[in-house]
Design a protein around this motif. Sequence first.
Motif, short mmCIF file in Angstrom:
data_model
loop_
_atom_site.label_atom_id
_atom_site.label_comp_id
_atom_site.label_asym_id
_atom_site.label_seq_id
_atom_site.Cartn_x
_atom_site.Cartn_y
_atom_site.Cartn_z
N PHE A 45 0.82 -1.20 0.00
CA PHE A 45 0.00 0.00 0.00
C PHE A 45 0.86 1.26 0.00
CE2 PHE A 45 -3.43 2.79 0.95
CZ PHE A 45 -3.01 3.65 1.94
N TYR A 48 -4.14 6.39 -0.37
CA TYR A 48 -5.56 6.18 -0.55
C TYR A 48 -6.29 7.51 -0.68
CZ TYR A 48 -10.28 5.82 1.50
OH TYR A 48 -11.62 5.96 1.77
N GLU A 99 -17.53 -0.24 0.28
CA GLU A 99 -17.19 -1.64 0.08
C GLU A 99 -15.68 -1.84 0.16
OE1 GLU A 99 -20.89 -2.96 -2.85
OE2 GLU A 99 -18.82 -3.47 -3.35
N TYR B 32 -11.69 -8.38 7.31
CA TYR B 32 -12.07 -8.70 5.93
C TYR B 32 -10.86 -9.28 5.23
CZ TYR B 32 -13.74 -7.77 1.17
OH TYR B 32 -14.13 -7.88 -0.14
N ILE B 34 -9.39 -11.23 1.51
CA ILE B 34 -9.64 -11.41 0.08
C ILE B 34 -8.56 -12.31 -0.51
CG2 ILE B 34 -10.10 -10.24 -2.12
CD1 ILE B 34 -10.27 -7.62 -0.67
N TYR B 36 -6.76 -12.99 -4.16
CA TYR B 36 -6.56 -12.48 -5.51
C TYR B 36 -5.72 -13.46 -6.31
CZ TYR B 36 -8.18 -7.73 -4.35
OH TYR B 36 -8.93 -6.63 -4.00
N PHE B 46 -9.73 -10.24 -8.45
CA PHE B 46 -10.52 -10.69 -7.31
C PHE B 46 -11.06 -12.11 -7.55
CE2 PHE B 46 -13.40 -10.40 -3.77
CZ PHE B 46 -14.56 -11.02 -4.18
N ASP B 49 -13.96 -13.37 -1.31
CA ASP B 49 -13.67 -12.69 -0.06
C ASP B 49 -14.47 -13.32 1.08
OD1 ASP B 49 -15.72 -9.69 -0.73
OD2 ASP B 49 -16.22 -11.82 -0.69
N ARG B 51 -15.67 -12.34 5.39
CA ARG B 51 -15.61 -11.49 6.56
C ARG B 51 -15.29 -12.32 7.79
NH1 ARG B 51 -16.47 -6.57 5.99
NH2 ARG B 51 -17.60 -5.69 4.24
N ASN B 93 -7.80 -6.49 5.44
CA ASN B 93 -7.87 -5.14 5.95
C ASN B 93 -8.77 -5.11 7.17
OD1 ASN B 93 -10.53 -4.82 5.12
ND2 ASN B 93 -10.04 -3.44 3.44
N GLY B 97 -15.07 -0.14 5.92
CA GLY B 97 -16.00 0.26 4.87
C GLY B 97 -15.31 0.80 3.64
N GLY B 98 -14.16 0.23 3.30
CA GLY B 98 -13.48 0.66 2.09
C GLY B 98 -12.42 1.72 2.32
N ALA B 99 -12.28 2.19 3.54
CA ALA B 99 -11.33 3.26 3.82
C ALA B 99 -10.03 2.71 4.39
CB ALA B 99 -11.95 4.24 4.81
N ASP B 100 -9.49 1.71 3.72
CA ASP B 100 -8.35 1.02 4.31
C ASP B 100 -7.56 0.31 3.21
OD1 ASP B 100 -7.96 -1.69 6.70
OD2 ASP B 100 -6.67 0.02 6.25
N GLY B 101 -6.23 0.53 3.20
CA GLY B 101 -5.41 -0.19 2.26
C GLY B 101 -5.31 -1.66 2.63
N LEU B 102 -5.16 -2.50 1.65
CA LEU B 102 -5.00 -3.93 1.89
C LEU B 102 -3.56 -4.26 2.24
CD1 LEU B 102 -7.03 -5.23 -1.18
CD2 LEU B 102 -7.77 -5.28 1.20
N PHE B 104 -1.04 -7.33 1.85
CA PHE B 104 -0.87 -8.56 1.08
C PHE B 104 0.25 -9.42 1.63
CE2 PHE B 104 -3.28 -8.19 -2.92
CZ PHE B 104 -3.71 -6.88 -2.85
#
Lengths: 113, 114
Positions: A45, A48, A99, B32, B34, B36, B46, B49, B51, B93, B97-102, B104
């Motif tokens: 990362f 963002y 999401e 969460y 995922i 890939y 993708f 995924d 939870r 992550n 709610g999508g506000a987070d880098g993954l 890996f």
Amino acid sequence: GAGVSQSPRYKVAKRGQDVALRCDPISGHVSLFWYQQALGQGPEFLTYFQNEAQLDKSGLPSDRFFAERPEGSVSTLKIQRTQQEDSAVYLCASSFPGEETQYFGPGTRLLVL
Amino acid sequence: GESVGLHLPTLSVQEGDNSIINCAYSNSASDYFIWYKQESGKGPQFIIDIRSNMDKRQGQRVTVLLNKTVKHLSLQIAATQPGDSAVYFCAENLGYGGADGLTFGKGTHLIIQP
């Protein structure tokens, strides 16, 4: 197209040159992410955005790296005074509002000589 | 250090067999996960995924299992095909709610033998 697109796909730069990498996210995707992937490694990362706001830039490796998304759609990752260690694939990803699933573009492969 | 990692860098399986790719994570707060698939010269694609409130999820020919007790994640691919050859990454992550880098792992290279 329906996916994330990135340009250029390949970039060769001489050490010390500045480069600019472009990302077009999926239409309607509010969140946009940049990652750096070294050869044989998983993506890491960088930064963002949510719309035009850069909410997290904790992964940028140095102040030579700068990202922007002025109108909340297309984003540009700029690397100033490139170094050989900057050679990597730079991936862009985007996601729907709220999401977690991120959809990736094909990446830009940067080679610094 | 890395929060997410993989046990094996390379996995070789016979075409038609089932493949199991493993992943360990260290952040118990991760919400969460995922999987890939990345083919040479392409971006991560993708697959599936899950939870943290689930322990199993199935897709088409793929199943993800999550064991929170030992912080372990696995991807099962049924009836492996040549097109499944790729590097597989797990990522996590915190589920904001999508506000987070993954984050890996390093990846597992799946090789399909005829």
